[in-house]
Design an enzyme around this catalytic site. Sequence first.
Site, mmCIF file in Angstrom:
data_model
loop_
_atom_site.group_PDB
_atom_site.id
_atom_site.type_symbol
_atom_site.label_atom_id
_atom_site.label_comp_id
_atom_site.label_asym_id
_atom_site.label_seq_id
_atom_site.Cartn_x
_atom_site.Cartn_y
_atom_site.Cartn_z
ATOM 1 N N PHE A 169 13.137 4.571 10.919
ATOM 2 C CA PHE A 169 11.764 4.294 10.514
ATOM 3 C C PHE A 169 11.009 5.610 10.323
ATOM 4 O O PHE A 169 11.003 6.466 11.202
ATOM 5 C CB PHE A 169 11.078 3.431 11.573
ATOM 6 C CG PHE A 169 9.830 2.780 11.069
ATOM 7 C CD1 PHE A 169 9.896 1.654 10.261
ATOM 8 C CD2 PHE A 169 8.588 3.303 11.383
ATOM 9 C CE1 PHE A 169 8.745 1.052 9.782
ATOM 10 C CE2 PHE A 169 7.422 2.707 10.912
ATOM 11 C CZ PHE A 169 7.509 1.581 10.102
ATOM 12 N N LYS B 192 16.941 3.614 1.944
ATOM 13 C CA LYS B 192 17.605 3.730 3.250
ATOM 14 C C LYS B 192 19.067 3.325 3.131
ATOM 15 O O LYS B 192 19.381 2.339 2.459
ATOM 16 C CB LYS B 192 16.928 2.815 4.264
ATOM 17 C CG LYS B 192 15.621 3.369 4.765
ATOM 18 C CD LYS B 192 15.148 2.592 5.989
ATOM 19 C CE LYS B 192 13.727 2.948 6.300
ATOM 20 N NZ LYS B 192 13.162 2.166 7.381
ATOM 21 N N GLU C 240 7.771 2.122 -6.074
ATOM 22 C CA GLU C 240 7.809 1.647 -4.680
ATOM 23 C C GLU C 240 8.149 2.825 -3.774
ATOM 24 O O GLU C 240 8.938 3.697 -4.143
ATOM 25 C CB GLU C 240 8.877 0.538 -4.620
ATOM 26 C CG GLU C 240 9.352 0.087 -3.274
ATOM 27 C CD GLU C 240 8.320 -0.705 -2.499
ATOM 28 O OE1 GLU C 240 7.341 -0.067 -2.083
ATOM 29 O OE2 GLU C 240 8.499 -1.919 -2.288
ATOM 30 N N ASP D 167 3.270 3.503 6.443
ATOM 31 C CA ASP D 167 2.532 3.246 7.680
ATOM 32 C C ASP D 167 3.382 2.647 8.794
ATOM 33 O O ASP D 167 4.489 2.149 8.565
ATOM 34 C CB ASP D 167 1.393 2.261 7.405
ATOM 35 C CG ASP D 167 1.919 0.838 7.259
ATOM 36 O OD1 ASP D 167 2.869 0.634 6.470
ATOM 37 O OD2 ASP D 167 1.414 -0.065 7.951
ATOM 38 N N LYS E 107 0.812 -1.186 0.000
ATOM 39 C CA LYS E 107 0.000 0.000 0.000
ATOM 40 C C LYS E 107 0.865 1.263 0.000
ATOM 41 O O LYS E 107 0.412 2.337 -0.403
ATOM 42 C CB LYS E 107 -0.889 0.018 1.252
ATOM 43 C CG LYS E 107 -1.921 -1.078 1.337
ATOM 44 C CD LYS E 107 -2.667 -0.922 2.681
ATOM 45 C CE LYS E 107 -3.653 -2.021 2.933
ATOM 46 N NZ LYS E 107 -4.258 -1.892 4.285
ATOM 47 N N ASP F 11 15.072 -0.770 1.422
ATOM 48 C CA ASP F 11 16.229 -0.763 2.333
ATOM 49 C C ASP F 11 17.287 -1.773 1.895
ATOM 50 O O ASP F 11 18.191 -1.422 1.157
ATOM 51 C CB ASP F 11 15.851 -0.845 3.824
ATOM 52 C CG ASP F 11 14.745 -1.821 4.151
ATOM 53 O OD1 ASP F 11 14.708 -2.900 3.538
ATOM 54 O OD2 ASP F 11 13.943 -1.500 5.039
ATOM 55 N N THR F 12 17.165 -3.025 2.282
ATOM 56 C CA THR F 12 18.217 -3.971 1.853
ATOM 57 C C THR F 12 18.083 -4.332 0.373
ATOM 58 O O THR F 12 19.016 -4.865 -0.232
ATOM 59 C CB THR F 12 18.130 -5.291 2.642
ATOM 60 O OG1 THR F 12 16.862 -5.907 2.352
ATOM 61 C CG2 THR F 12 18.285 -5.068 4.131
HETATM 62 N N1 HPA Z 1 8.386 3.173 7.240
HETATM 63 C C1 HPA Z 1 7.279 2.503 6.833
HETATM 64 N N2 HPA Z 1 7.330 1.347 6.174
HETATM 65 C C2 HPA Z 1 8.553 0.830 5.903
HETATM 66 C C3 HPA Z 1 9.728 1.479 6.301
HETATM 67 C C4 HPA Z 1 9.646 2.711 7.002
HETATM 68 O O1 HPA Z 1 10.646 3.350 7.404
HETATM 69 N N3 HPA Z 1 10.768 0.713 5.874
HETATM 70 C C5 HPA Z 1 10.215 -0.349 5.244
HETATM 71 N N4 HPA Z 1 8.882 -0.305 5.262
HETATM 72 MG MG MG Z 2 3.980 -1.010 5.843
#
Ligand code: HPA
Ligand code: MG
Length: 226
Positions: free
Chosen positions: A195, A174, A142, A202, A77, A146-147
């Site tokens: 985060f 990230k 998207e 979310d 989402k 991160d990874t």
């Molecule tokens: N925030 C929200 N959803 C996520 C994050 C984040 O920092 N990293 C991966 N999914």
């Molecule tokens: Mg999420």
Amino acid sequence: MAECVPSRATGMEGGIVIKDDWPGYSLELFTYPEHYREDIESVYIPHGVIMDRTERLARHIMDDIGDHDMVVLCVLKGGYKFCSDLVEFIKVQCRNSNKHLETRVEFIRLKSYLNDQSTEDLHIIGSQDLSVLRGKNVLIVEAIVDTGKTMKALLKHVEAFEPKMVKVAGLLVKRVSNVVGSLPDYVGFEIPNRFVVGYALDYNEYFRDLNHICVMSEIGKVKYKI
Ligand code: HPA
Ligand code: MG
């Protein structure tokens, strides 16, 4: 807030780099839904900055692949706001340059986070018939990478439908030490490994209705924890 230098991401667009010591803007400087007053600590990336950066990414994408019809694959989402704004900017730029490009939007729903932690598993939710991607130029959109593990798995899934070409646009990347997968070709911002929520991102389904990208407070983390 940031400096624009090449980042670790590959491809044409490395993204605006937000440094590790960026605390975000004070909440007093912006408006946001009153019900989140205690739950956020700072405005990390204001909505207007997100929009301006997205407009620039749209131009880059158009310069690279704007001569062909595109299927945009929105990753739900979290990607819905970025995707919607990016597609709007692409359409405006098409109109301004008199191009007649068809942009079809498809959706795929993934889930891999619980609270503020990755759960290791990639879940593709619902049965996805992506046979419409066959032979097409595909732009995956998207919100956050991160990874790169999720993106790698998604690319494998998409490539099974034999598209002509696949590019990835990611609003946020990230900075993590354990990159194991694929990074986007077009990146909005490279951020520290923390985060963030808002602009459809979310924490257990909360904060999607926040316009800015924000850092949560400890109160918020506890309040909405499962
Ligand atoms: N925030 C929200 N959803 C996520 C994050 C984040 O920092 N990293 C991966 N999914
Ligand atoms: Mg999420």
